[in-house]
Design a protein around this motif. Structure first.
Motif, PDB file in Angstrom:
ATOM      1  N   TRP A 305       0.832  -1.207   0.000  1.00  7.72           N
ATOM      2  CA  TRP A 305       0.000   0.000   0.000  1.00  7.72           C
ATOM      3  C   TRP A 305       0.864   1.253   0.000  1.00  7.72           C
ATOM      4  N   VAL A 306       1.898   1.277   0.834  1.00  3.29           N
ATOM      5  CA  VAL A 306       2.777   2.447   0.899  1.00  3.29           C
ATOM      6  C   VAL A 306       3.453   2.675  -0.443  1.00  3.29           C
ATOM      7  N   VAL A 307       4.050   1.611  -1.008  1.00  4.31           N
ATOM      8  CA  VAL A 307       4.758   1.743  -2.285  1.00  4.31           C
ATOM      9  C   VAL A 307       3.781   2.168  -3.384  1.00  4.31           C
ATOM     10  N   GLY A 308       2.637   1.506  -3.458  1.00  5.91           N
ATOM     11  CA  GLY A 308       1.662   1.819  -4.503  1.00  5.91           C
ATOM     12  C   GLY A 308       1.105   3.220  -4.382  1.00  5.91           C
ATOM     13  N   THR A 309       0.870   3.666  -3.157  1.00  2.00           N
ATOM     14  CA  THR A 309       0.345   5.013  -2.935  1.00  2.00           C
ATOM     15  C   THR A 309       1.328   6.069  -3.427  1.00  2.00           C
ATOM     16  N   LEU A 310       2.607   5.868  -3.147  1.00  2.00           N
ATOM     17  CA  LEU A 310       3.618   6.827  -3.582  1.00  2.00           C
ATOM     18  C   LEU A 310       3.876   6.708  -5.087  1.00  2.00           C
ATOM     19  N   ARG A 311       3.875   5.490  -5.596  1.00  2.00           N
ATOM     20  CA  ARG A 311       4.097   5.297  -7.036  1.00  2.00           C
ATOM     21  C   ARG A 311       2.991   5.966  -7.849  1.00  2.00           C
ATOM     22  N   ASN A 324       5.457   2.042  20.609  1.00  2.74           N
ATOM     23  CA  ASN A 324       6.660   1.778  21.390  1.00  2.74           C
ATOM     24  C   ASN A 324       6.315   1.882  22.860  1.00  2.74           C
ATOM     25  N   PRO A 325       6.749   0.930  23.675  1.00  2.18           N
ATOM     26  CA  PRO A 325       6.365   0.933  25.089  1.00  2.18           C
ATOM     27  C   PRO A 325       7.012   2.038  25.911  1.00  2.18           C
ATOM     28  N   SER A 326       8.089   2.643  25.411  1.00  2.18           N
ATOM     29  CA  SER A 326       8.802   3.649  26.189  1.00  2.18           C
ATOM     30  C   SER A 326       8.176   5.017  26.035  1.00  2.18           C
ATOM     31  N   GLU A 327       8.004   5.722  27.154  1.00  2.78           N
ATOM     32  CA  GLU A 327       7.470   7.078  27.098  1.00  2.78           C
ATOM     33  C   GLU A 327       8.495   8.072  26.571  1.00  2.78           C
ATOM     34  N   HIS A 328       9.738   7.619  26.411  1.00  7.14           N
ATOM     35  CA  HIS A 328      10.796   8.492  25.915  1.00  7.14           C
ATOM     36  C   HIS A 328      10.963   8.378  24.401  1.00  7.14           C
ATOM     37  N   ILE A 329      10.146   7.578  23.749  1.00 10.60           N
ATOM     38  CA  ILE A 329      10.293   7.355  22.306  1.00 10.60           C
ATOM     39  C   ILE A 329       8.964   7.564  21.593  1.00 10.60           C
ATOM     40  N   ILE A 330       8.988   8.395  20.578  1.00  8.00           N
ATOM     41  CA  ILE A 330       7.884   8.502  19.617  1.00  8.00           C
ATOM     42  C   ILE A 330       8.480   8.080  18.280  1.00  8.00           C
ATOM     43  N   ASN A 331       8.283   6.827  17.919  1.00  9.66           N
ATOM     44  CA  ASN A 331       8.940   6.208  16.768  1.00  9.66           C
ATOM     45  C   ASN A 331       8.239   6.658  15.484  1.00  9.66           C
ATOM     46  N   THR A 332       8.872   7.565  14.772  1.00  8.20           N
ATOM     47  CA  THR A 332       8.265   8.224  13.610  1.00  8.20           C
ATOM     48  C   THR A 332       8.929   7.776  12.320  1.00  8.20           C
ATOM     49  N   HIS A 333       8.108   7.413  11.338  1.00 12.84           N
ATOM     50  CA  HIS A 333       8.617   6.997  10.022  1.00 12.84           C
ATOM     51  C   HIS A 333       7.995   7.892   8.954  1.00 12.84           C
ATOM     52  N   ASN A 334       8.836   8.388   8.068  1.00 11.49           N
ATOM     53  CA  ASN A 334       8.372   9.196   6.939  1.00 11.49           C
ATOM     54  C   ASN A 334       8.842   8.544   5.651  1.00 11.49           C
ATOM     55  N   TYR A 335       7.896   8.142   4.799  1.00  9.59           N
ATOM     56  CA  TYR A 335       8.204   7.539   3.502  1.00  9.59           C
ATOM     57  C   TYR A 335       7.945   8.585   2.426  1.00  9.59           C
ATOM     58  N   GLN A 336       8.992   9.000   1.733  1.00 14.52           N
ATOM     59  CA  GLN A 336       8.900  10.091   0.775  1.00 14.52           C
ATOM     60  C   GLN A 336       9.166   9.575  -0.631  1.00 14.52           C
ATOM     61  N   ALA A 337       8.284   9.921  -1.567  1.00 13.81           N
ATOM     62  CA  ALA A 337       8.507   9.538  -2.962  1.00 13.81           C
ATOM     63  C   ALA A 337       9.680  10.313  -3.542  1.00 13.81           C
ATOM     64  N   MET A 338      10.449   9.644  -4.390  1.00 15.36           N
ATOM     65  CA  MET A 338      11.548  10.273  -5.121  1.00 15.36           C
ATOM     66  C   MET A 338      11.217  10.236  -6.608  1.00 15.36           C
ATOM     67  N   ASP A 404       2.878   0.016  10.546  1.00 19.50           N
ATOM     68  CA  ASP A 404       4.178  -0.610  10.347  1.00 19.50           C
ATOM     69  C   ASP A 404       4.424  -0.952   8.884  1.00 19.50           C
ATOM     70  N   ALA A 405       3.904  -0.119   7.980  1.00 22.64           N
ATOM     71  CA  ALA A 405       4.084  -0.403   6.554  1.00 22.64           C
ATOM     72  C   ALA A 405       5.411   0.150   6.081  1.00 22.64           C
ATOM     73  N   SER A 406       6.478  -0.468   6.537  1.00 22.81           N
ATOM     74  CA  SER A 406       7.812   0.065   6.257  1.00 22.81           C
ATOM     75  C   SER A 406       8.243  -0.240   4.844  1.00 22.81           C
ATOM     76  N   SER A 407       8.813   0.771   4.176  1.00 28.21           N
ATOM     77  CA  SER A 407       9.356   0.552   2.841  1.00 28.21           C
ATOM     78  C   SER A 407      10.807   0.158   2.908  1.00 28.21           C
ATOM     79  N   GLY A 408      11.434   0.357   4.031  1.00 34.10           N
ATOM     80  CA  GLY A 408      12.832  -0.009   4.193  1.00 34.10           C
ATOM     81  C   GLY A 408      12.970  -1.400   4.762  1.00 34.10           C
ATOM     82  N   ALA A 409      14.204  -1.799   4.982  1.00 36.49           N
ATOM     83  CA  ALA A 409      14.460  -3.153   5.469  1.00 36.49           C
ATOM     84  C   ALA A 409      14.304  -3.194   6.967  1.00 36.49           C
ATOM     85  N   SER A 410      13.092  -3.229   7.443  1.00 40.07           N
ATOM     86  CA  SER A 410      12.886  -3.198   8.875  1.00 40.07           C
ATOM     87  C   SER A 410      11.675  -4.024   9.254  1.00 40.07           C
TER      88      SER A 410
END
Length: 413
Positions: A305-311, A324-338, A404-410
Motif C-alpha cells: 500500500w505504501v509503495v503503490g500510494t507513492l508510485r 513503542n512501550p517507552s514514554e521516551h520514544i515517539i517512533n516516527t517513520h516518513n516515507y517520501q517519494a523520489m 508498520d508499513a515500512s518501505s525499508g528493510a525493517s
C-alpha cells in the motif's frame, strides 16, 4: 501545498511568465509553486507517442502530484495560444492529469481588458470531456497593460492589483482544500516486491538477496570509494565525506528504488538492536519482499500500500507512528517519494527518528506544554499513518492501513 504554474505561451518573452514568477515569490510562505514551460512540446498529433517527449512526461507527472494548477494565459485573437491548446489536447487524450484537479486561471496582456476572452474560452476547454478539471469560479484576475504593470524586479506596481490578486489566491487555496476531498485516489495495483522487472540501474549479475551483494556489485561496477571525488548537484565531496555526512544525520535513512530493491541504509555499523527500524548489512541490495518476508500477509499488504500510494502519486509522502512501550520514544517513520528528472517515480527514501527529543526541545524553547502534560505513546500510535500530498497546515489528509508499513528493510518489534 504544492502547485504547478503553466506558462500559456511558448514565446521567449512572456508577461504571463513574469506574472507566475511574481506569484511564486509573493506567496512563497503560503505554497510552493513550480513553473512549467510548454516551449518544447510539439503540436498535438494523436499518431505520435506522448511518452516520447520529455516535457510532456514532465507536465503529466508534475500535474498529477500537484495539489493545484495555476494557468497563466495570454490572449491571441480573442482566445488562448495555439501552443496552450495543443498542450491541453495532449493532456486529455491518453493521459488525464487535469481530471478533478483544481485550477486557477490568470492572465496578462498588453491591452486594458486583460485576457477576459481567452480566460472564458479556457474555462470551457477545462470543462470539456477528457479534461474534466475543477476550475475556480469567478475570481478573474485580468492584468491589463502588462508592459507598465511590473517594475524592473518583476513586481506588480499597483498595490490595489496586488491586493486583488491576494484575494483571488486566498479563494483558490480554500477551493483546493474543498476540492481535494472529492478526489478519488488511483487504484493501487499489486506491487512486485521481488524485483522481477529490472530497471536501467539494476545489476542483474548478482542475486539481490546475496548477503555479499554490496561487495560483489562494487567489483562488477567499479564503484568508487575512499577519497574519490563525486560531483553532486551543488557540491563536490569524496565518497568518505558523503558517508560521514549521511552517518551523522540524526535519522535512520533508507532508500529503495522503483524496482522495489532495498539499496542503502546509513549507520550500517550500528548495533541493529539499538535501531528504531532494525537493519543488518546483509540486507543491502535485497528485494523488499525478502526484507519483509517474516511479516504476516496482512502486514506485507501494508508495504504494498505504501509503495503503490507513492508510485501512483496519490500522496507524496506517508507518515506513520510505530507503537513503542517507552514514554521516551515517539517512533516516527516518513516515507517520501523520489522522482526522476521527468517527474516519474524513482523510489522511496525513508526517514526514521525518535520525535520525542525534538518535541521536548521545541516545547522548552517556546515555553509551551502539551495539553494534558504528556505524550501517550499508545494513543499517539493509534493515529497511525497520516499523510497528505502537501497539507500546509500539517493536518492529515488520509490514513494508511497500518502503522508498520515500512518501505525499508525493517521489521518492527
Amino acid at each position: 501545498m504544492k502547485f504547478v504554474g503553466i506558462v500559456g505561451s511558448n514565446a521567449e518573452q512572456s508577461y504571463n511568465r513574469t506574472l507566475l514568477e511574481f506569484i511564486r515569490k509573493h506567496f512563497k510562505t503560503r505554497f510552493e509553486l513550480e513553473i512549467l514551460e510548454i516551449t518544447d512540446i510539439p503540436m498535438f498529433n494523436q499518431d505520435e507517442d506522448w511518452e516520447a517527449h520529455f516535457q510532456l512526461r514532465l507536465l503529466n507527472n508534475k500535474i498529477t502530484r500537484a495539489d493545484g494548477v495555476i494557468i497563466a494565459t495570454p490572449e491571441h485573437n480573442h482566445t488562448i495560444t495555439a501552443a496552450l491548446k495543443s498542450v491541453l489536447e495532449w493532456l486529455s487524450y491518453k493521459v488525464h492529469p487535469l481530471e478533478s484537479k483544481p485550477i486557477m486561471i490568470v492572465g496578462a496582456s498588453y491591452h486594458d481588458q486583460g485576457t477576459s476572452r481567452a480566460q472564458t474560452h479556457l474555462r470551457k476547454i477545462l470543462d470539456a470531456p477528457g479534461v474534466n478539471a475543477y476550475t475556480l469560479p469567478g475570481n478573474e484576475f485580468l492584468l491589463g497593460k502588462a508592459k507598465e504593470a511590473f517594475d524592473e524586479n518583476g513586481n506588480i506596481i499597483s498595490e490595489g492589483t496586488v491586493n486583488f490578486l491576494e484575494s483571488c489566491v486566498d479563494n483558490f487555496i480554500k477551493y483546493v482544500q474543498v476540492v481535494s476531498k472529492l478526489r478519488k485516489p488511483k487504484p493501487i495495483l499489486p506491487e512486485d516486491l521481488y524485483c522481477n522487472n529490472p530497471i536501467a540501474t539494476t545489476i542483474t549479475e548478482v542475486d539481490p538477496d546475496d548477503p555479499e551483494w554490496v561487495e560483489k556489485v562494487a567489483e562488477i561496477t567499479g564503484a568508487v570509494s575512499g577519497n574519490t571525488y563525486v560531483r553532486l548537484d551543488h557540491g563536490i565531496l569524496t565518497v568518505d565525506q558523503i558517508n560521514m555526512f549521511l552517518n551523522s544525520m540524526p535519522f535512520e535513512l533508507t532508500y529503495a528504488d522503483d524496482n522495489n530493491q532495498f539499496l542503502y541504509y546509513n549507520n550500517a555499523h550500528q548495533d541493529p538492536s539499538t535501531m528504531l527500524a532494525k537493519r543488518v548489512p546483509a540486507q543491502s541490495g535485497s528485494r523488499l519482499g525478502t526484507v519483509h518476508n517474516s511479516l504476516p500477509a496482512n502486514r506485507m499488504k501494508n508495504v504494498e500500500w505504501v509503495v503503490g500510494t507513492l508510485r501512483n502519486g496519490n500522496q507524496e509522502y506517508v507518515r506513520t507512528l510505530v507503537p513503542n512501550p517507552s514514554e521516551h520514544i515517539i517512533n516516527t517513520h516518513n516515507y517520501q517519494a523520489m522522482y526522476y528528472p521527468d517527474g516519474s517515480y524513482a523510489g522511496i527514501n525513508e526517514i526514521v527518528f525518535n520525535f520525542k527529543p525534538w518535541l521536548d526541545w521545541y516545547l522548552e524553547t517556546t515555553g509551551q506544554s502539551l495539553v494534558g502534560g504528556s505524550v501517550r505513546p499508545a494513543a499517539a500510535a493509534a493515529a497511525d499513518a497520516t499523510s497528505g500530498a502537501s497539507d500546509a497546515q500539517g493536518g492529515p489528509a488520509s490514513a494508511a492501513p497500518a502503522a508498520d508499513a515500512s518501505s525499508g528493510a525493517s521489521e518492527h518489534a
